[in-house]
Design an enzyme around this catalytic site. Structure first.
Site, mmCIF file in Angstrom:
data_model
loop_
_atom_site.group_PDB
_atom_site.id
_atom_site.type_symbol
_atom_site.label_atom_id
_atom_site.label_comp_id
_atom_site.label_asym_id
_atom_site.label_seq_id
_atom_site.Cartn_x
_atom_site.Cartn_y
_atom_site.Cartn_z
ATOM 1 N N GLU A 186 1.033 -1.267 0.115
ATOM 2 C CA GLU A 186 0.065 0.232 0.115
ATOM 3 C C GLU A 186 0.904 1.162 -0.114
ATOM 4 O O GLU A 186 2.001 1.336 0.809
ATOM 5 C CB GLU A 186 -0.848 -0.071 1.288
ATOM 6 C CG GLU A 186 -1.578 1.283 1.313
ATOM 7 C CD GLU A 186 -2.639 1.001 2.674
ATOM 8 O OE1 GLU A 186 -3.408 1.841 3.067
ATOM 9 O OE2 GLU A 186 -2.240 -0.006 3.329
ATOM 10 N N LYS B 149 -9.335 3.854 -1.485
ATOM 11 C CA LYS B 149 -9.515 3.279 -0.217
ATOM 12 C C LYS B 149 -10.766 3.892 0.267
ATOM 13 O O LYS B 149 -10.901 5.081 0.553
ATOM 14 C CB LYS B 149 -8.270 3.368 0.565
ATOM 15 C CG LYS B 149 -8.388 2.558 1.696
ATOM 16 C CD LYS B 149 -7.313 2.581 2.681
ATOM 17 C CE LYS B 149 -6.904 1.530 3.776
ATOM 18 N NZ LYS B 149 -5.766 1.802 4.680
ATOM 19 N N CYS C 12 -5.606 -3.064 1.951
ATOM 20 C CA CYS C 12 -5.429 -3.440 3.411
ATOM 21 C C CYS C 12 -6.526 -3.430 4.106
ATOM 22 O O CYS C 12 -6.994 -4.443 4.113
ATOM 23 C CB CYS C 12 -4.427 -1.983 4.007
ATOM 24 S SG CYS C 12 -3.642 -2.217 5.487
#
Length: 262
Positions: free
Chosen positions: A46, A113, A147
Site C-alpha cells: 500500500e 481506499k 489493506c
C-alpha cells in the site's frame, strides 16, 4: 478461453518515504525479477510510491495526478502487469489509491481506499466513495482492495458475487495485527471461494513497524505461500482447476439466501 494459470509475484519490501524516484527504480528492479520468474502480475504494498507513514503535507506534495504513467512505463519495459499503491491527487483531494496497469503499460483500473484505518489514513487522505472494481487480467477476474478493506467481509463477498476470482490486496499491516494474515484471510478466501493475494511491507518506517507475512491463499482457505518478516519476492500460482474444485466442494456462493439479506 480463460487461462489455466496466473502467476502472481507479491513484493514484500521496506517502505521508503518521500523518495518517489528511488521507489520507482526499486520497483523496476522488482518487476524485472518477477518477470524473470515468469510472473504475470506484480503486487506492491500500500502507498508504495510515496511511503505510507507520511504527513498530510507530504502526501499532497508527492501525490500523482490521476493520469500519472511512470509505472506504466516500467510495466511496458519489463513486460509484466503491476498493481501498485500511492497517493493520488484529484482536484483538491488526496486519496490512498491502487492502480493496475497491464504488461503494455495501459491503465486498466484504479481504486481509492473506502475504509480508512486510524489517524494515519484519516489525517492524510480523503475517503474513497466508489466500490472496488473487478477487472480482467490474462483471463482472470481480479478484485482490488486496499489493506483494512479486506478485513470487512461484506467487501470481499461483494467482489466475489460480482465475479472476482482473485482478491488482490496491497497493504501496510503491523505485527500486532498478524491475525489478519493467520485468521481473517484464510476465512475470506474459503467463505467466498476466491484466491487472496496480500502484499505487505516489512521493516520500519519512522515510528511504524510492519509485520511482513505477505501471502497467497487458495480458494479452499489453504495458505499456498507465506513470507516471513524479511524482504523478498513471493511467487504464488493461481490455478483454474483448483478454483473450480473448491467451488464445487464449498458452495457458499450458490447457497446464499439472498431473500433473507437486508
Amino acid at each position: 478461453m480463460p487461462a489455466d494459470r496466473l502467476r502472481i509475484a507479491l513484493w514484500q519490501c521496506h517502505s521508503v518515504a518521500d523518495d518517489v524516484e528511488g521507489n520507482l527504480d526499486r520497483l523496476e528492479q522488482a518487476a524485472s525479477e518477477a518477470a524473470e520468474a515468469d510472473a504475470d502480475l506484480l503486487i506492491t504494498p500500500e502507498m508504495y510510491l510515496t511511503g505510507y507513514n507520511i504527513s498530510p503535507s507530504t502526501a499532497r506534495r508527492l501525490a500523482d495526478p490521476v493520469d500519472g504513467d511512470a509505472v506504466g512505463n516500467i510495466a511496458r519495459r519489463t513486460a509484466i502487469a503491476i498493481l501498485y499503491g500511492g497517493a493520488e491527487l484529484d482536484d483538491s483531494s488526496v486519496y490512498n489509491t491502487v492502480r493496475l496497469v497491464d504488461a503494455n503499460g495501459i491503465s486498466l483500473a484504479s481504486h481509492r481506499k473506502t475504509h480508512l484505518f486510524g489517524d494515519i489514513d484519516r489525517d492524510a487522505v480523503a475517503v474513497g466513495v466508489s466500490p472496488p472494481p473487478v477487472i480482467d487480467v490474462e483471463g482472470w477476474s481480479l478484485g482490488l482492495l486496499i489493506c483494512y478493506e479486506v478485513e470487512f467481509p461484506e467487501l470481499v463477498r461483494n467482489l466475489a458475487v460480482r465475479g472476482a476470482e482473485v482478491i488482490c490486496v496491497p497493504t501496510a499491516n503491523m505485527p500486532e495485527y498478524d491475525a489478519v494474515q493467520t485468521v481473517l484471510l484464510p476465512a475470506r478466501a474459503l467463505e467466498n471461494t476466491v484466491y487472496v493475494a496480500y502484499a505487505n511491507y516489512c521493516g520500519v518506517e519512522g515510528d511504524l513497524a510492519y509485520g511482513g507475512l505477505s501471502e497467497g491463499i487458495g480458494p479452499d482457505g489453504r495458505v499456498l505461500a507465506r513470507a516471513e518478516r524479511e524482504p523478498g519476492l513471493l511467487i504464488v500460482d493461481v490455478e483454474r482447476k483448483a478454483l473450480d474444485d473448491a467451488r464445487e466442494r464449498f458452495t457458499y456462493l450458490a447457497d446464499r439466501r439472498t431473500d433473507l439479506l437486508s
